[in-house]
Design a protein around this motif. Structure first.
Motif, mmCIF file in Angstrom:
data_model
loop_
_atom_site.group_PDB
_atom_site.id
_atom_site.type_symbol
_atom_site.label_atom_id
_atom_site.label_comp_id
_atom_site.label_asym_id
_atom_site.label_seq_id
_atom_site.Cartn_x
_atom_site.Cartn_y
_atom_site.Cartn_z
ATOM 1 N N GLY A 59 0.794 -1.225 0.000
ATOM 2 C CA GLY A 59 0.000 0.000 0.000
ATOM 3 C C GLY A 59 0.824 1.271 0.000
ATOM 4 O O GLY A 59 2.047 1.237 0.116
ATOM 5 N N PRO A 60 0.173 2.430 -0.115
ATOM 6 C CA PRO A 60 0.894 3.698 -0.158
ATOM 7 C C PRO A 60 1.585 4.040 1.155
ATOM 8 O O PRO A 60 2.538 4.831 1.175
ATOM 9 C CB PRO A 60 -0.188 4.725 -0.500
ATOM 10 C CG PRO A 60 -1.483 4.077 -0.137
ATOM 11 C CD PRO A 60 -1.275 2.607 -0.361
ATOM 12 N N LEU A 61 1.124 3.466 2.270
ATOM 13 C CA LEU A 61 1.746 3.698 3.569
ATOM 14 C C LEU A 61 2.049 2.354 4.225
ATOM 15 O O LEU A 61 1.351 1.369 4.012
ATOM 16 C CB LEU A 61 0.832 4.520 4.484
ATOM 17 C CG LEU A 61 0.549 5.956 4.045
ATOM 18 C CD1 LEU A 61 -0.505 6.589 4.949
ATOM 19 C CD2 LEU A 61 1.830 6.796 4.063
ATOM 20 N N TYR A 73 3.628 5.611 10.449
ATOM 21 C CA TYR A 73 3.437 5.162 9.070
ATOM 22 C C TYR A 73 4.401 5.918 8.165
ATOM 23 O O TYR A 73 4.583 7.129 8.320
ATOM 24 C CB TYR A 73 1.996 5.383 8.619
ATOM 25 C CG TYR A 73 1.049 4.378 9.208
ATOM 26 C CD1 TYR A 73 0.826 3.158 8.570
ATOM 27 C CD2 TYR A 73 0.393 4.621 10.403
ATOM 28 C CE1 TYR A 73 -0.026 2.215 9.113
ATOM 29 C CE2 TYR A 73 -0.458 3.682 10.951
ATOM 30 C CZ TYR A 73 -0.667 2.483 10.302
ATOM 31 O OH TYR A 73 -1.503 1.541 10.845
ATOM 32 N N ASP A 86 2.019 -2.215 -4.357
ATOM 33 C CA ASP A 86 0.563 -2.039 -4.342
ATOM 34 C C ASP A 86 -0.122 -3.218 -3.650
ATOM 35 O O ASP A 86 0.381 -4.347 -3.660
ATOM 36 C CB ASP A 86 0.024 -1.932 -5.771
ATOM 37 C CG ASP A 86 0.476 -0.663 -6.474
ATOM 38 O OD1 ASP A 86 0.850 0.307 -5.779
ATOM 39 O OD2 ASP A 86 0.457 -0.655 -7.726
ATOM 40 N N GLU A 106 -5.201 2.201 3.258
ATOM 41 C CA GLU A 106 -3.938 2.815 2.823
ATOM 42 C C GLU A 106 -2.723 1.995 3.227
ATOM 43 O O GLU A 106 -1.618 2.246 2.734
ATOM 44 C CB GLU A 106 -3.812 4.215 3.428
ATOM 45 C CG GLU A 106 -4.848 5.188 2.895
ATOM 46 C CD GLU A 106 -4.806 6.512 3.611
ATOM 47 O OE1 GLU A 106 -4.590 7.544 2.949
ATOM 48 O OE2 GLU A 106 -4.996 6.517 4.853
ATOM 49 N N GLU A 127 -3.352 5.493 13.839
ATOM 50 C CA GLU A 127 -4.023 6.019 12.656
ATOM 51 C C GLU A 127 -4.881 7.232 13.027
ATOM 52 O O GLU A 127 -5.440 7.295 14.124
ATOM 53 C CB GLU A 127 -4.928 4.951 12.023
ATOM 54 C CG GLU A 127 -4.201 3.663 11.667
ATOM 55 C CD GLU A 127 -3.979 2.745 12.840
ATOM 56 O OE1 GLU A 127 -2.928 2.055 12.857
ATOM 57 O OE2 GLU A 127 -4.802 2.743 13.774
ATOM 58 N N ARG A 208 -7.056 1.872 7.333
ATOM 59 C CA ARG A 208 -7.149 3.220 6.778
ATOM 60 C C ARG A 208 -6.393 4.128 7.745
ATOM 61 O O ARG A 208 -6.655 4.132 8.947
ATOM 62 C CB ARG A 208 -8.609 3.675 6.652
ATOM 63 C CG ARG A 208 -8.779 5.120 6.191
ATOM 64 C CD ARG A 208 -8.457 5.297 4.734
ATOM 65 N NE ARG A 208 -8.346 6.712 4.382
ATOM 66 C CZ ARG A 208 -8.254 7.169 3.138
ATOM 67 N NH1 ARG A 208 -8.273 6.300 2.119
ATOM 68 N NH2 ARG A 208 -8.135 8.450 2.893
ATOM 69 N N THR A 210 -5.355 7.808 7.107
ATOM 70 C CA THR A 210 -5.744 9.224 7.143
ATOM 71 C C THR A 210 -7.257 9.378 7.035
ATOM 72 O O THR A 210 -7.959 8.507 6.499
ATOM 73 C CB THR A 210 -5.090 10.006 6.010
ATOM 74 O OG1 THR A 210 -5.565 9.504 4.744
ATOM 75 C CG2 THR A 210 -3.573 9.869 6.054
#
Length: 216
Positions: A59-61, A73, A86, A106, A127, A208, A210
């Motif tokens: 994932g992006p983080l 993160y 990804d 994320e 988070e 998740r 953000t």
């Protein structure tokens, strides 16, 4: 003898959610991920004591921890500096089916539990989006999962998680302590020994991080 503790509101146990073929596909995705984002052993804040599990992320983080900066993160692997791979589509599909959240995950923390690994009671609370459920997938050897309440020393209950099982911590359960007491070695043949020496358990945890922007 004390009465069993009922699971907190928002706790969902989905046994056998992923069949054998889907489990193998996810393990293949983990193996591919480790080519650019290899497993590493993080350490505790303050003490620098190594965790008993090895980790990587999709994932992006990605969730990381070390003595210097603690729990957080980051968008890149702490050792290679490369962006995290990804998420596999199957994980995004799972999130949309069970999370009841209007934005995608994320981060997907990938924990590799060896035969002697454990995870102490904790709350996932690093988070911003603490209103989003945490979705966890078990792959490989069975594990004894424990969940309590919002107080660390409160009463707990446990259940054995098998390969392919999914746990959702939403609602009140999102703010409850939970952990892994033990791994039951050699209870699964899912993990290829050439990629996972000694076998063990892979746990995928979708989060998740953000708070989504208004209108998204």
């Amino acid at each position: 003898m004390p009465a069993p503790v009922s699971p907190p509101s928002g706790f969902r146990f989905l046994p056998g959610f992923f069949d054998r073929a889907a489990q193998m596909s996810l393990i293949e995705a983990v193996m591919a991920t480790t080519q650019s984002a290899p497993f590493w052993r993080p350490s505790m804040p303050r003490t620098g004591q190594p965790l008993s599990v090895k980790m990587t992320n999709f994932g992006p983080l990605g969730w990381v921890t070390d003595k210097a900066k603690g729990y957080r993160y980051e968008p890149a692997h702490p050792e290679t500096g490369a962006a995290w791979p990804d998420m596999p589509p199957a994980l995004l599909d799972l999130w949309h089916k069970v999370s009841d959240y209007p934005a995608p995950p994320e981060a997907c923390l990938v924990n590799w539990y060896g035969p002697d690994s454990k995870m102490g009671l904790h709350i996932d609370w690093d988070e911003e989006a603490t209103d989003a459920a945490v979705v966890s997938i078990s792959l490989g050897d069975k594990a004894r999962f424990r969940i309590g309440g919002p107080e660390r020393k409160g009463r707990t209950s446990s259940l054995v998680l098998s390969s392919g099982d999914v746990v959702v911590l939403g609602g009140d359960a999102r703010r409850c302590y939970h952990g892994v007491d033990r791994i039951y070695p050699c209870t699964s043949t899912l993990l290829p020994p050439e990629a996972f020496p000694g076998g063990g358990r892979i746990n995928l945890t979708l989060r998740r991080v953000t708070i989504p922007a208004m209108g998204t």
